[in-house]
Motif scaffolding. Sequence first.
Motif, mmCIF file in Angstrom:
data_model
loop_
_atom_site.group_PDB
_atom_site.id
_atom_site.type_symbol
_atom_site.label_atom_id
_atom_site.label_comp_id
_atom_site.label_asym_id
_atom_site.label_seq_id
_atom_site.Cartn_x
_atom_site.Cartn_y
_atom_site.Cartn_z
ATOM 1 N N VAL A 218 34.613 37.821 26.542
ATOM 2 C CA VAL A 218 35.579 37.984 27.630
ATOM 3 C C VAL A 218 35.096 39.116 28.527
ATOM 4 O O VAL A 218 34.932 40.251 28.081
ATOM 5 N N LEU A 219 34.846 38.791 29.797
ATOM 6 C CA LEU A 219 34.282 39.765 30.730
ATOM 7 C C LEU A 219 35.341 40.700 31.306
ATOM 8 O O LEU A 219 35.040 41.856 31.624
ATOM 9 N N ALA A 220 36.569 40.199 31.455
ATOM 10 C CA ALA A 220 37.630 41.019 32.046
ATOM 11 C C ALA A 220 38.977 40.399 31.752
ATOM 12 O O ALA A 220 39.106 39.170 31.653
ATOM 13 N N VAL A 221 39.974 41.253 31.610
ATOM 14 C CA VAL A 221 41.357 40.784 31.584
ATOM 15 C C VAL A 221 41.997 41.168 32.911
ATOM 16 O O VAL A 221 41.710 42.227 33.473
ATOM 17 N N LEU A 222 42.850 40.281 33.420
ATOM 18 C CA LEU A 222 43.453 40.497 34.733
ATOM 19 C C LEU A 222 44.854 41.078 34.568
ATOM 20 O O LEU A 222 45.857 40.514 35.002
ATOM 21 N N SER A 223 44.896 42.234 33.926
ATOM 22 C CA SER A 223 46.138 42.951 33.664
ATOM 23 C C SER A 223 46.053 44.348 34.268
ATOM 24 O O SER A 223 44.970 44.804 34.648
ATOM 25 N N GLU A 224 47.207 45.012 34.330
ATOM 26 C CA GLU A 224 47.218 46.360 34.891
ATOM 27 C C GLU A 224 46.504 47.347 33.976
ATOM 28 O O GLU A 224 45.838 48.275 34.443
ATOM 29 N N GLN A 225 46.646 47.155 32.674
ATOM 30 C CA GLN A 225 46.025 48.023 31.676
ATOM 31 C C GLN A 225 45.380 47.166 30.598
ATOM 32 O O GLN A 225 45.673 45.968 30.489
ATOM 33 N N ARG A 226 44.532 47.766 29.800
ATOM 34 C CA ARG A 226 43.915 47.018 28.699
ATOM 35 C C ARG A 226 44.988 46.462 27.770
ATOM 36 O O ARG A 226 46.045 47.064 27.581
ATOM 37 N N LEU A 227 44.680 45.320 27.182
ATOM 38 C CA LEU A 227 45.632 44.651 26.306
ATOM 39 C C LEU A 227 45.369 45.026 24.854
ATOM 40 O O LEU A 227 44.225 45.237 24.458
ATOM 41 N N PRO A 228 46.396 45.123 24.046
ATOM 42 C CA PRO A 228 46.202 45.439 22.625
ATOM 43 C C PRO A 228 45.680 44.229 21.861
ATOM 44 O O PRO A 228 45.590 43.117 22.400
ATOM 45 N N GLY A 229 45.314 44.457 20.609
ATOM 46 C CA GLY A 229 44.917 43.354 19.745
ATOM 47 C C GLY A 229 43.456 42.984 19.866
ATOM 48 O O GLY A 229 42.585 43.837 20.079
ATOM 49 N N VAL A 230 43.175 41.682 19.766
ATOM 50 C CA VAL A 230 41.802 41.164 19.726
ATOM 51 C C VAL A 230 41.009 41.567 20.957
ATOM 52 O O VAL A 230 39.796 41.819 20.885
ATOM 53 N N LEU A 231 41.677 41.661 22.118
ATOM 54 C CA LEU A 231 40.981 41.941 23.382
ATOM 55 C C LEU A 231 41.048 43.410 23.784
ATOM 56 O O LEU A 231 40.783 43.757 24.938
ATOM 57 N N ALA A 232 41.365 44.290 22.860
ATOM 58 C CA ALA A 232 41.556 45.710 23.175
ATOM 59 C C ALA A 232 40.319 46.359 23.786
ATOM 60 O O ALA A 232 40.421 47.308 24.568
ATOM 61 N N SER A 233 39.127 45.864 23.441
ATOM 62 C CA SER A 233 37.898 46.474 23.951
ATOM 63 C C SER A 233 37.461 45.902 25.301
ATOM 64 O O SER A 233 36.471 46.351 25.883
ATOM 65 N N VAL A 234 38.185 44.912 25.800
ATOM 66 C CA VAL A 234 37.792 44.256 27.052
ATOM 67 C C VAL A 234 38.360 45.034 28.240
ATOM 68 O O VAL A 234 39.574 45.251 28.323
ATOM 69 N N PRO A 235 37.531 45.434 29.188
ATOM 70 C CA PRO A 235 38.040 46.185 30.352
ATOM 71 C C PRO A 235 38.804 45.282 31.310
ATOM 72 O O PRO A 235 38.569 44.067 31.373
ATOM 73 N N THR A 236 39.702 45.878 32.045
ATOM 74 C CA THR A 236 40.388 45.135 33.097
ATOM 75 C C THR A 236 39.448 44.942 34.282
ATOM 76 O O THR A 236 38.422 45.635 34.406
ATOM 77 N N ALA A 237 39.805 44.010 35.154
ATOM 78 C CA ALA A 237 39.031 43.850 36.384
ATOM 79 C C ALA A 237 39.110 45.120 37.226
ATOM 80 O O ALA A 237 38.127 45.532 37.847
ATOM 81 N N ARG A 238 40.273 45.754 37.234
ATOM 82 C CA ARG A 238 40.444 46.984 38.014
ATOM 83 C C ARG A 238 39.503 48.083 37.524
ATOM 84 O O ARG A 238 38.953 48.836 38.332
ATOM 85 N N GLU A 239 39.325 48.188 36.208
ATOM 86 C CA GLU A 239 38.387 49.183 35.675
ATOM 87 C C GLU A 239 36.983 48.946 36.191
ATOM 88 O O GLU A 239 36.178 49.875 36.292
ATOM 89 N N GLN A 240 36.672 47.689 36.510
ATOM 90 C CA GLN A 240 35.333 47.326 36.979
ATOM 91 C C GLN A 240 35.262 47.258 38.499
ATOM 92 O O GLN A 240 34.304 46.717 39.062
ATOM 93 N N GLY A 241 36.265 47.849 39.153
ATOM 94 C CA GLY A 241 36.225 47.955 40.604
ATOM 95 C C GLY A 241 36.734 46.757 41.365
ATOM 96 O O GLY A 241 36.578 46.681 42.592
ATOM 97 N N ILE A 242 37.371 45.793 40.665
ATOM 98 C CA ILE A 242 37.875 44.577 41.312
ATOM 99 C C ILE A 242 39.397 44.559 41.161
ATOM 100 O O ILE A 242 39.922 44.393 40.052
ATOM 101 N N ASP A 243 40.111 44.712 42.248
ATOM 102 C CA ASP A 243 41.566 44.852 42.192
ATOM 103 C C ASP A 243 42.245 43.478 42.196
ATOM 104 O O ASP A 243 42.815 43.035 43.196
#
Length: 320
Positions: A218-243
């Motif tokens: 998973v390259l990015a989650v499209l949430s305001e903040q990182r999600l808990p659980g299995v995807l906790a290590s996946v950065p948000t799109a916003r963290e990667q400069g994409i709003d």
Amino acid sequence: MRLPSILILCASLAWATAAAARTAAECVVPSKPGGAMDLTCKLAQKALRRQAGGENMRLSYLPGGIGAVAWHTMVSQRAAEGDTLVAFSGGSLLNLAQGKFGNASAGDVRWVAALGADYGMIAVRADSQYRTLADLLAALKRDPKKVLIGVSGTIGSQDWMKMAMLARTVGVDPKTMRFVALEGGGEAFTALDANYVQVVPGDASEATLYAGAGKVRVLAVLSEQRLPGVLASVPTAREQGIDVVWPVIRGVWMAPQASDAQYQHWVGVFERMQASPDYAQMRAAYGFYPFTLTGAPLTRYVAKAVDEYQRLARQFKLVR
């Protein structure tokens, strides 16, 4: 002549079983098995069963048109059923907003309960050359036709919309990208596993089913903040400069001619279900996040969401 007591008992049990089968509630999944619609009904089924004196619920599948077949079946052929619920998502509301259910409106059905929220995400195969969201967007900018994207639905669906919004941030016209229309998230991930498509812009709840097996990145989650659980290590799109943020409501509706008593019964059932101490844990196990609305407040939310989706669709010239 009196029947032996064992025969009377067997006959009574058979009658009770048949009666239960007739009265068991149904949750209709408007897609093929394996996606987030399926998870919505399974969460409802499990949570209702866990209630004291809980409702029995069976699942059925009615795919087609990304929800259109289930919508029209319930509205035109099964309009008076008071114990049938149909799963919906933000994608269902987006389709309504674009007229993909034909001459239909949000007021055609009765909105019962939101079971939780989900978020969009972008997934590739674990062995993909795209290791970050920036890698994928750079490839789309170089040659959008070389990246095959598997989406649940067609042009204008929420999966299409996620990629369109991301592509727009780097100046790529969504009309130049290559999309493969599939029926539901389960089918999209199956196509990804077979390397039939290279990217799936699906939902976080779906990704939790597949990411743990090590076959999906998973390259990015499209949430305001990182999600808990299995995807906790996946950065948000916003963290990667994409709003880009894409929340997804998940819930159930019922047919338009169900009686007020039946409608209020189910609204109450879901309110009690969501107030139970263990519901939050069950919801999290299915990859959903807190979002609770029922009855009239949910109906108002849906109407507002459809209006907002219509404005977004006009931005991409999907509707006039």
